[in-house]
Design a protein around this motif. Structure first.
Motif, PDB file in Angstrom:
ATOM      1  N   LYS A  24    -100.531  19.565 -26.014  1.00  0.00           N
ATOM      2  CA  LYS A  24    -100.821  18.514 -26.588  1.00  0.00           C
ATOM      3  C   LYS A  24    -102.117  18.000 -26.971  1.00  0.00           C
ATOM      4  O   LYS A  24    -102.752  16.865 -26.876  1.00  0.00           O
ATOM      5  CB  LYS A  24    -100.048  17.401 -25.673  1.00  0.00           C
ATOM      6  N   CYS A  25    -103.019  19.081 -27.609  1.00  0.00           N
ATOM      7  CA  CYS A  25    -104.106  18.658 -28.062  1.00  0.00           C
ATOM      8  C   CYS A  25    -104.298  17.717 -29.399  1.00  0.00           C
ATOM      9  O   CYS A  25    -103.017  17.690 -30.017  1.00  0.00           O
ATOM     10  CB  CYS A  25    -104.868  19.921 -28.417  1.00  0.00           C
ATOM     11  N   PRO A  26    -105.335  16.932 -29.784  1.00  0.00           N
ATOM     12  CA  PRO A  26    -105.191  16.459 -31.043  1.00  0.00           C
ATOM     13  C   PRO A  26    -105.050  17.589 -32.199  1.00  0.00           C
ATOM     14  O   PRO A  26    -105.527  18.815 -32.054  1.00  0.00           O
ATOM     15  CB  PRO A  26    -106.622  16.143 -31.278  1.00  0.00           C
ATOM     16  N   GLU A  27    -104.683  16.932 -33.287  1.00  0.00           N
ATOM     17  CA  GLU A  27    -104.341  17.997 -34.454  1.00  0.00           C
ATOM     18  C   GLU A  27    -105.643  18.623 -34.891  1.00  0.00           C
ATOM     19  O   GLU A  27    -105.843  19.641 -35.247  1.00  0.00           O
ATOM     20  CB  GLU A  27    -103.501  17.474 -35.364  1.00  0.00           C
ATOM     21  N   GLN A  28    -106.578  17.410 -34.895  1.00  0.00           N
ATOM     22  CA  GLN A  28    -108.015  17.683 -35.213  1.00  0.00           C
ATOM     23  C   GLN A  28    -109.029  17.856 -34.065  1.00  0.00           C
ATOM     24  O   GLN A  28    -108.948  16.992 -33.349  1.00  0.00           O
ATOM     25  CB  GLN A  28    -108.722  16.994 -36.403  1.00  0.00           C
ATOM     26  N   PRO A  72     -92.834  37.593 -13.104  1.00  0.00           N
ATOM     27  CA  PRO A  72     -92.682  37.852 -14.499  1.00  0.00           C
ATOM     28  C   PRO A  72     -93.722  38.759 -15.081  1.00  0.00           C
ATOM     29  O   PRO A  72     -94.753  38.919 -14.569  1.00  0.00           O
ATOM     30  CB  PRO A  72     -92.938  36.250 -15.190  1.00  0.00           C
ATOM     31  N   GLY A  73     -93.370  39.583 -16.418  1.00  0.00           N
ATOM     32  CA  GLY A  73     -94.137  40.370 -16.799  1.00  0.00           C
ATOM     33  C   GLY A  73     -95.440  39.647 -17.544  1.00  0.00           C
ATOM     34  O   GLY A  73     -96.490  39.993 -17.573  1.00  0.00           O
ATOM     35  N   LEU A  74     -95.081  38.238 -18.259  1.00  0.00           N
ATOM     36  CA  LEU A  74     -96.091  37.424 -18.657  1.00  0.00           C
ATOM     37  C   LEU A  74     -95.882  36.038 -18.180  1.00  0.00           C
ATOM     38  O   LEU A  74     -94.857  35.471 -18.386  1.00  0.00           O
ATOM     39  CB  LEU A  74     -95.911  37.424 -20.178  1.00  0.00           C
ATOM     40  N   ASN A  75     -97.048  35.509 -17.592  1.00  0.00           N
ATOM     41  CA  ASN A  75     -96.847  34.152 -16.895  1.00  0.00           C
ATOM     42  C   ASN A  75     -97.594  33.326 -17.531  1.00  0.00           C
ATOM     43  O   ASN A  75     -99.157  33.397 -17.750  1.00  0.00           O
ATOM     44  CB  ASN A  75     -97.639  34.376 -15.509  1.00  0.00           C
ATOM     45  N   LEU A  76     -97.198  32.373 -18.643  1.00  0.00           N
ATOM     46  CA  LEU A  76     -97.908  31.419 -19.438  1.00  0.00           C
ATOM     47  C   LEU A  76     -98.011  30.081 -18.755  1.00  0.00           C
ATOM     48  O   LEU A  76     -96.828  29.531 -18.180  1.00  0.00           O
ATOM     49  CB  LEU A  76     -97.101  31.168 -20.821  1.00  0.00           C
ATOM     50  N   LEU A  77     -99.007  29.802 -18.298  1.00  0.00           N
ATOM     51  CA  LEU A  77     -99.384  28.317 -17.758  1.00  0.00           C
ATOM     52  C   LEU A  77     -99.622  27.089 -18.869  1.00  0.00           C
ATOM     53  O   LEU A  77    -100.671  27.386 -19.460  1.00  0.00           O
ATOM     54  CB  LEU A  77    -100.238  28.598 -16.547  1.00  0.00           C
ATOM     55  N   LEU A  78     -99.072  25.987 -18.739  1.00  0.00           N
ATOM     56  CA  LEU A  78     -99.321  25.021 -19.550  1.00  0.00           C
ATOM     57  C   LEU A  78    -100.147  23.861 -18.860  1.00  0.00           C
ATOM     58  O   LEU A  78    -100.009  23.707 -17.533  1.00  0.00           O
ATOM     59  CB  LEU A  78     -98.259  24.306 -20.234  1.00  0.00           C
ATOM     60  N   THR A  79    -100.944  23.150 -19.466  1.00  0.00           N
ATOM     61  CA  THR A  79    -101.866  22.181 -18.796  1.00  0.00           C
ATOM     62  C   THR A  79    -102.210  21.165 -19.815  1.00  0.00           C
ATOM     63  O   THR A  79    -102.667  21.509 -21.135  1.00  0.00           O
ATOM     64  CB  THR A  79    -103.027  22.490 -17.911  1.00  0.00           C
ATOM     65  N   GLU A  80    -101.989  19.906 -19.747  1.00  0.00           N
ATOM     66  CA  GLU A  80    -102.132  18.779 -20.865  1.00  0.00           C
ATOM     67  C   GLU A  80    -103.650  18.618 -21.409  1.00  0.00           C
ATOM     68  O   GLU A  80    -104.735  18.421 -20.149  1.00  0.00           O
ATOM     69  CB  GLU A  80    -101.482  17.553 -20.445  1.00  0.00           C
ATOM     70  N   VAL A 133     -96.136  18.230 -12.321  1.00  0.00           N
ATOM     71  CA  VAL A 133     -94.980  17.325 -12.476  1.00  0.00           C
ATOM     72  C   VAL A 133     -94.411  17.240 -13.902  1.00  0.00           C
ATOM     73  O   VAL A 133     -95.054  15.833 -14.152  1.00  0.00           O
ATOM     74  CB  VAL A 133     -94.568  16.251 -11.423  1.00  0.00           C
ATOM     75  N   GLY A 134     -93.819  17.861 -14.630  1.00  0.00           N
ATOM     76  CA  GLY A 134     -93.276  17.422 -16.017  1.00  0.00           C
ATOM     77  C   GLY A 134     -94.369  17.078 -16.988  1.00  0.00           C
ATOM     78  O   GLY A 134     -95.694  16.739 -16.691  1.00  0.00           O
ATOM     79  N   GLY A 135     -94.138  17.023 -18.334  1.00  0.00           N
ATOM     80  CA  GLY A 135     -94.673  16.323 -19.205  1.00  0.00           C
ATOM     81  C   GLY A 135     -95.801  17.250 -20.212  1.00  0.00           C
ATOM     82  O   GLY A 135     -96.705  16.624 -20.940  1.00  0.00           O
ATOM     83  N   SER A 136     -95.688  18.461 -19.503  1.00  0.00           N
ATOM     84  CA  SER A 136     -96.940  19.374 -20.193  1.00  0.00           C
ATOM     85  C   SER A 136     -96.227  20.072 -21.472  1.00  0.00           C
ATOM     86  O   SER A 136     -97.146  20.658 -22.270  1.00  0.00           O
ATOM     87  CB  SER A 136     -97.468  20.320 -19.248  1.00  0.00           C
ATOM     88  N   GLY A 137     -94.927  19.936 -21.728  1.00  0.00           N
ATOM     89  CA  GLY A 137     -94.555  20.495 -22.910  1.00  0.00           C
ATOM     90  C   GLY A 137     -93.666  21.826 -22.698  1.00  0.00           C
ATOM     91  O   GLY A 137     -93.845  22.777 -23.806  1.00  0.00           O
ATOM     92  N   LYS A 138     -93.420  22.290 -21.606  1.00  0.00           N
ATOM     93  CA  LYS A 138     -92.671  23.640 -21.417  1.00  0.00           C
ATOM     94  C   LYS A 138     -91.471  23.769 -22.390  1.00  0.00           C
ATOM     95  O   LYS A 138     -91.391  24.804 -23.008  1.00  0.00           O
ATOM     96  CB  LYS A 138     -92.195  23.778 -20.119  1.00  0.00           C
TER      97      LYS A 138
END
Length: 354
Positions: free
Chosen positions: A192-196, A151-159, A51-56
């Motif tokens: 939302k990974c660290p920049e480094q 969809p032809g391309l299914n992108l899944l986000l996880t924090e 539910v929310g917050g992963s950066g869609k």
């Protein structure tokens, strides 16, 4: 801590019932009792299991920047929180009340795309194509669980900080469906990974995700840009010029944002609301009062771009009180790990077949 564990334990039976319902729905699609719509143009879905917050929204914007200079792009969202119903193509005179905050954000930031909203995407896509036949690809925002379209391309986000493999079903957790639902994705993006971040850490996360042989895994992070005046976007400031920040937000998770602001050597005062919250007149006046009482001479009222869409509905009051509201823009960047995300998406479009 103990109280939270107890609450989650008490909610466990409801989570199992919810999971049973989700499993039945997915089985109906797997057995083709329910059949998704398929279309003759490439459709890219950006979604998550939680539910929310992963950066869609930022990742959808990344795709818009990547694709819109070359092909005609449209976005389709549910338009969460809007007061209208049915299919609607966004226009310049629309407000967040009419199309929702995220679609309005797309409309304001990009002038060469089509933006539309529809609760039923299976019905919305044909309407959009019939009205705008020049469209060459559609980006579905938050559509992973909406299986009426394939969809032809299914992108899944996880924090990065809260991956789905460490979560549980609602209401005791944040998952919309069982973690095994990730198998439907073509690619998994750890957001939302660290920049480094070192390669060993990425490899460890990928191992825990347990991707299927055909699935790609990517890692992304946020790049914050200079804030701009929410009511006069040409006016920009730098965070380093302020001693304190009064942050107003109504997003699912502010941890990543607050961590960034606290690294700017200034005091951060956080006023948070639930995701997609509609601000009342009382809340706006209280907000202004608290900001005026905030100590310091160099202080800034800051919000997210999404929240700025709803705060704009109270523009007159802020101008009357002589309070400037600034929005903090973000852009997604990808870590160079294994393969390039841009090339992955472009290859999908180049090899697309009806």
């Amino acid at each position: 801590m103990v109280r939270n564990v107890l609450i989650r334990f008490l909610l466990l039976p409801f989570s199992l019932l919810y999971g049973l319902g989700v499993s039945i729905n997915n089985l109906l699609y797997r057995w083709e009792v329910l059949k998704p719509f398929r279309f003759s143009l490439p459709i890219i879905s950006v979604g998550n299991l939680t539910v929310g917050g992963s950066g869609k929204t930022p990742h959808t914007e990344y795709l818009i920047r990547l694709l819109s200079p070359h092909i005609t792009v449209a976005t389709m969202s549910r338009g969460y929180g809007r007061k209208t119903k049915g299919f609607l193509i966004a226009r310049e005179n629309h407000s967040a009340y009419e199309i929702g905050d995220e679609p309005l954000q797309y409309l304001r930031k990009f002038d060469n795309i089509f933006v539309c909203v529809a609760e039923n995407r299976g019905m919305g896509v044909p309407k959009l194509i019939s009205k705008q036949p020049e469209i060459q690809t559609i980006l579905l925002d938050d559509a992973f669980q909406h299986r009426s379209i394939e969809p032809g391309l299914n992108l899944l986000l996880t924090e990065y900080a809260r991956p789905y493999y460490r979560d549980f079903l609602m209401p005791s957790g944040r998952l919309r469906e069982w973690p095994s639902g990730a198998q439907r994705a073509d690619a998994i993006i750890v957001s939302k990974c660290p920049e480094q971040i070192d390669r060993a850490s990425m490899e460890d996360i990928e191992r825990r995700l347990k991707p299927q042989p055909q699935q790609e895994v990517f890692f992304s992070y946020y790049k914050y840009l200079d804030p701009y005046n929410a009511f006069n976007p040409s006016q920009k400031v730098k965070l380093e010029d302020f001693d304190s920040i009064f942050l107003v937000s109504a997003i699912a998770n502010t941890d990543y944002l607050i961590e960034y602001l606290e690294r700017q050597d200034c005091e951060v005062y956080d006023l948070s609301f639930e995701d997609h919250h509609s601000f009342t007149n009382y809340e706006i006046s209280n907000m202004a009062k608290r900001f005026s009482e905030q100590p310091g001479q160099k202080k800034l009222m800051l919000t997210t771009e999404k929240d700025a869409m709803r705060l704009e509905l109270h523009k007159g009051y802020f101008l009357e009180m002589d309070i400037q509201v600034f929005a903090l823009p973000i852009e997604v960047q990808f870590h160079d790990y294994k393969s390039e995300f841009d090339e992955y998406v472009q290859n999908y479009l180049l090899n697309f077949k009806v």
